[in-house]
Design a protein around this motif. Sequence first.
Motif, PDB file in Angstrom:
ATOM      1  N   GLN A  78      25.760   2.004   3.194  1.00 51.40           N
ATOM      2  CA  GLN A  78      26.088   0.996   2.109  1.00 51.40           C
ATOM      3  C   GLN A  78      25.600   1.232   0.728  1.00 51.40           C
ATOM      4  OE1 GLN A  78      25.818  -2.829   4.338  1.00 51.40           O
ATOM      5  NE2 GLN A  78      27.920  -2.993   3.854  1.00 51.40           N
ATOM      6  N   SER A  79      24.473   2.022   0.777  1.00 48.35           N
ATOM      7  CA  SER A  79      23.718   2.126  -0.534  1.00 48.35           C
ATOM      8  C   SER A  79      24.342   3.626  -1.126  1.00 48.35           C
ATOM      9  CB  SER A  79      22.469   2.160  -0.386  1.00 48.35           C
ATOM     10  OG  SER A  79      21.945   3.188   0.540  1.00 48.35           O
ATOM     11  N   THR A  80      25.139   4.265  -0.439  1.00 52.15           N
ATOM     12  CA  THR A  80      25.730   5.584  -1.078  1.00 52.15           C
ATOM     13  C   THR A  80      27.110   5.428  -0.683  1.00 52.15           C
ATOM     14  OG1 THR A  80      25.192   6.738   0.942  1.00 52.15           O
ATOM     15  CG2 THR A  80      23.522   6.992  -0.749  1.00 52.15           C
ATOM     16  N   HIS A  81      27.892   6.366  -1.713  1.00 47.89           N
ATOM     17  CA  HIS A  81      29.174   6.100  -1.706  1.00 47.89           C
ATOM     18  C   HIS A  81      29.696   7.499  -1.660  1.00 47.89           C
ATOM     19  CE1 HIS A  81      33.296   4.254  -2.001  1.00 47.89           C
ATOM     20  NE2 HIS A  81      33.559   5.302  -2.851  1.00 47.89           N
TER      21      HIS A  81
ATOM     22  N   HIS B  73      30.049   6.518   4.623  1.00 53.68           N
ATOM     23  CA  HIS B  73      29.112   5.964   3.485  1.00 53.68           C
ATOM     24  C   HIS B  73      29.947   5.469   2.573  1.00 53.68           C
ATOM     25  CE1 HIS B  73      26.280   8.513   5.855  1.00 53.68           C
ATOM     26  NE2 HIS B  73      25.293   7.808   5.052  1.00 53.68           N
ATOM     27  N   LYS B  74      30.206   4.124   2.210  1.00 59.50           N
ATOM     28  CA  LYS B  74      31.083   3.490   1.467  1.00 59.50           C
ATOM     29  C   LYS B  74      30.179   2.352   0.582  1.00 59.50           C
ATOM     30  CE  LYS B  74      34.770   5.811   2.544  1.00 59.50           C
ATOM     31  NZ  LYS B  74      35.449   6.566   1.579  1.00 59.50           N
ATOM     32  N   ASN B  75      30.678   2.164  -0.563  1.00 64.27           N
ATOM     33  CA  ASN B  75      30.217   0.732  -1.628  1.00 64.27           C
ATOM     34  C   ASN B  75      30.797  -0.059  -0.913  1.00 64.27           C
ATOM     35  OD1 ASN B  75      30.207  -1.026  -3.519  1.00 64.27           O
ATOM     36  ND2 ASN B  75      29.471   0.342  -4.706  1.00 64.27           N
TER      37      ASN B  75
END
Length: 273
Positions: free
Chosen positions: A223-226, A234-236
Amino acid sequence: MFDRIIWISGMPRSGTNWLAQIMASNPMVRLKLCPLFSYEFKNAMDLDSSPAQWAEFFTKVYQTPSEYMDQDYLRRDGLAPLFLEREPNPSVLAIKSNRFHHLSRSILEKHPGVTFVGIVRHPCATIHSWLTNPLEFPADCHPRQQWRDGACRKTGPGEFWGFDDWKKVTAMFLDLAQRFPQRFLLVRYESIVFDAQGQIKQLFERLGLGWPAQTRRFLKESQSTHNPHKRAVHKNPAVATRWKTEMDPGMVKTILDELRGTPLECFLGRENQ
């Protein structure tokens, strides 16, 4: 060899891939992607399959190396994580599938070693994510003609696409959660997005999976990288509400109007009820 099975189930674009990788981050879990859609076990089971056949199927799935089921192709492209902390012979087989929902009740009735985790995402978010995904929505189809029945993607048995199927599958989830309260666990995608640590810890406790450090790290990293790729996990967290500003207002109104006052209204969120 495994001693129990967790079947992760949900509509396409409902967060099944993220939830599956969260599950795979637990060292005692071996994850397999939709075996009934794989080359090795394509459509191998159906409603007539016996308890013995299901037991044999799960054993073979656990033992069979597979480019698709093991998601090696995603890891090579950096779209799925490589979890280094792993038991040599994990005691839990996890299966992720957003197809073959019509088999769910039969599996629960015939194989007592299976626990389902059904994930439900807001219907507008689910449909919007599908319609805007070039990997999932055919370029030669029109969203306004397909958003409801999803016919353009139904090319074989076990396919569920579009809003009508969202209603059908979600209603089935509610029924199974009531019929099998200890073996069909229902989670909301949005609840995990906005309280990942709390929700997953609670889910893992119900599943008897403990709370490993590798899982805690992955939740923070995811959640901290997108990664903008549609298959990336890995998503906002902001992607959960994109539909509110991007989706066709007519579709939104129709969906909300149809669900208000029904048992499925609980998945709309308070602001949309």
